[in-house]
Motif scaffolding. Structure first.
Motif, mmCIF file in Angstrom:
data_model
loop_
_atom_site.group_PDB
_atom_site.id
_atom_site.type_symbol
_atom_site.label_atom_id
_atom_site.label_comp_id
_atom_site.label_asym_id
_atom_site.label_seq_id
_atom_site.Cartn_x
_atom_site.Cartn_y
_atom_site.Cartn_z
ATOM 1 N N LEU A 103 -18.118 15.780 7.649
ATOM 2 C CA LEU A 103 -17.771 15.844 6.237
ATOM 3 C C LEU A 103 -18.732 14.811 5.686
ATOM 4 N N GLU A 104 -19.489 15.112 4.399
ATOM 5 C CA GLU A 104 -20.121 14.132 3.589
ATOM 6 C C GLU A 104 -19.786 14.207 2.102
ATOM 7 N N TRP A 105 -19.408 12.975 1.778
ATOM 8 C CA TRP A 105 -18.882 12.604 0.493
ATOM 9 C C TRP A 105 -20.237 12.795 -0.462
ATOM 10 N N ILE A 106 -20.046 13.390 -1.735
ATOM 11 C CA ILE A 106 -21.091 13.728 -2.739
ATOM 12 C C ILE A 106 -20.921 12.624 -3.661
ATOM 13 N N GLY A 107 -19.775 12.720 -3.998
ATOM 14 C CA GLY A 107 -19.559 11.766 -5.550
ATOM 15 C C GLY A 107 -18.349 12.181 -6.139
ATOM 16 N N TYR A 108 -17.888 11.496 -6.913
ATOM 17 C CA TYR A 108 -16.657 11.773 -8.055
ATOM 18 C C TYR A 108 -16.693 11.530 -9.232
ATOM 19 N N ILE A 109 -15.750 11.997 -10.096
ATOM 20 C CA ILE A 109 -15.767 11.691 -11.460
ATOM 21 C C ILE A 109 -14.194 11.289 -11.566
ATOM 22 N N SER A 110 -14.163 10.206 -12.219
ATOM 23 C CA SER A 110 -12.642 9.698 -12.243
ATOM 24 C C SER A 110 -11.897 10.083 -13.442
ATOM 25 N N TYR A 111 -10.632 9.712 -13.355
ATOM 26 C CA TYR A 111 -9.642 10.152 -14.515
ATOM 27 C C TYR A 111 -10.212 9.903 -15.905
ATOM 28 N N SER A 112 -10.801 8.722 -15.933
ATOM 29 C CA SER A 112 -11.616 8.344 -17.298
ATOM 30 C C SER A 112 -13.008 8.760 -17.445
ATOM 31 N N GLY A 113 -13.535 9.636 -16.589
ATOM 32 C CA GLY A 113 -14.819 10.162 -16.689
ATOM 33 C C GLY A 113 -16.026 9.465 -16.185
ATOM 34 N N SER A 114 -15.783 8.477 -15.482
ATOM 35 C CA SER A 114 -16.731 7.653 -14.941
ATOM 36 C C SER A 114 -17.334 8.451 -13.851
ATOM 37 N N THR A 115 -18.400 8.288 -13.143
ATOM 38 C CA THR A 115 -19.125 9.095 -12.021
ATOM 39 C C THR A 115 -19.561 7.855 -11.174
ATOM 40 N N VAL A 116 -19.378 8.204 -9.904
ATOM 41 C CA VAL A 116 -20.069 7.427 -8.705
ATOM 42 C C VAL A 116 -20.416 8.529 -7.641
ATOM 43 N N TYR A 117 -21.810 8.370 -7.346
ATOM 44 C CA TYR A 117 -22.373 9.154 -6.524
ATOM 45 C C TYR A 117 -22.768 8.478 -5.044
ATOM 46 N N ASN A 118 -22.797 9.411 -4.003
ATOM 47 C CA ASN A 118 -23.369 9.071 -2.708
ATOM 48 C C ASN A 118 -24.834 8.499 -2.806
ATOM 49 N N PRO A 119 -25.364 7.398 -2.302
ATOM 50 C CA PRO A 119 -26.600 6.950 -2.670
ATOM 51 C C PRO A 119 -27.602 7.741 -2.133
ATOM 52 N N SER A 120 -27.368 8.296 -1.020
ATOM 53 C CA SER A 120 -28.157 9.297 -0.268
ATOM 54 C C SER A 120 -28.690 10.510 -1.056
ATOM 55 N N LEU A 121 -27.672 11.028 -2.125
ATOM 56 C CA LEU A 121 -27.751 12.079 -2.887
ATOM 57 C C LEU A 121 -27.979 11.837 -4.183
ATOM 58 N N LYS A 122 -27.808 10.758 -4.881
ATOM 59 C CA LYS A 122 -27.865 10.291 -6.146
ATOM 60 C C LYS A 122 -28.818 10.917 -6.844
ATOM 61 N N SER A 123 -30.036 10.944 -6.436
ATOM 62 C CA SER A 123 -30.989 11.277 -7.400
ATOM 63 C C SER A 123 -31.090 12.951 -7.823
ATOM 64 N N ARG A 124 -30.237 13.569 -6.885
ATOM 65 C CA ARG A 124 -30.339 15.013 -7.184
ATOM 66 C C ARG A 124 -28.790 15.515 -7.608
ATOM 67 N N THR A 125 -28.124 14.602 -7.989
ATOM 68 C CA THR A 125 -26.612 15.058 -8.273
ATOM 69 C C THR A 125 -26.186 14.719 -9.490
ATOM 70 N N SER A 126 -25.254 15.609 -10.115
ATOM 71 C CA SER A 126 -24.551 15.252 -11.382
ATOM 72 C C SER A 126 -23.410 15.942 -11.389
ATOM 73 N N ILE A 127 -22.234 15.007 -11.620
ATOM 74 C CA ILE A 127 -20.923 15.628 -11.905
ATOM 75 C C ILE A 127 -20.519 15.510 -13.025
ATOM 76 N N SER A 128 -19.893 16.444 -13.713
ATOM 77 C CA SER A 128 -19.240 16.436 -15.200
ATOM 78 C C SER A 128 -17.923 16.893 -15.243
ATOM 79 N N ARG A 129 -17.271 17.078 -16.228
ATOM 80 C CA ARG A 129 -15.907 17.599 -16.586
ATOM 81 C C ARG A 129 -15.931 18.267 -17.920
ATOM 82 N N ASP A 130 -15.011 19.163 -18.141
ATOM 83 C CA ASP A 130 -14.637 19.781 -19.210
ATOM 84 C C ASP A 130 -13.080 19.516 -19.264
ATOM 85 N N THR A 131 -12.548 18.802 -19.853
ATOM 86 C CA THR A 131 -11.106 18.436 -19.911
ATOM 87 C C THR A 131 -10.251 19.410 -20.624
#
Length: 122
Positions: free
Chosen positions: A47-75
């Protein structure tokens, strides 16, 4: 009670962008202290963790994938999304969404979607 369900593109060509949606039921993605992650598992690999979006909307990405990754939400839809750009066959994997929490100083992913298979091939 929380249920997660992924939707993904199935088959894509190299250089394209993958777009996934995780639909959450039985709980709100804005509930305090939960983190909404994307995780993948290539065939024959772990398993490889890609990233998350928190309950407050902040995002954190795996550094190895960060340049290609975007996580967002529609509450309003209780959904969160993943976009992974410039894909190659190495991005072929089963992609999961999960709800994470921190217990005793460690992260746990106790609620998972069923996973969606994505194949990158020309």
């Amino acid at each position: 009670q929380v249920q997660l369900q992924e939707s993904g593109p199935g088959l894509v060509k190299p250089s394209q962008t993958l777009s996934f949606t995780c639909t959450v039921s039985g709980g709100s993605i804005t509930t305090n202290s939960y983190y909404w992650s994307w995780i993948r598992q290539p065939p024959g690999k772990g398993l490889e963790w890609i990233g998350y979006i928190s309950y407050s909307g902040s995002t954190v990405y795996n550094p190895s994938l960060k340049s290609r990754t975007s996580i967002s939400r529609d509450t309003s839809k209780n959904q969160f999304t993943l976009q992974l750009s410039s894909v190659t066959p190495e991005d072929t994997a089963v992609y999961y969404c999960a709800r994470d929490a921190l217990y005793g100083g460690s992260w746990y992913s106790k609620s998972w979607g069923q996973g969606t298979q994505v194949t990158v091939s020309s």
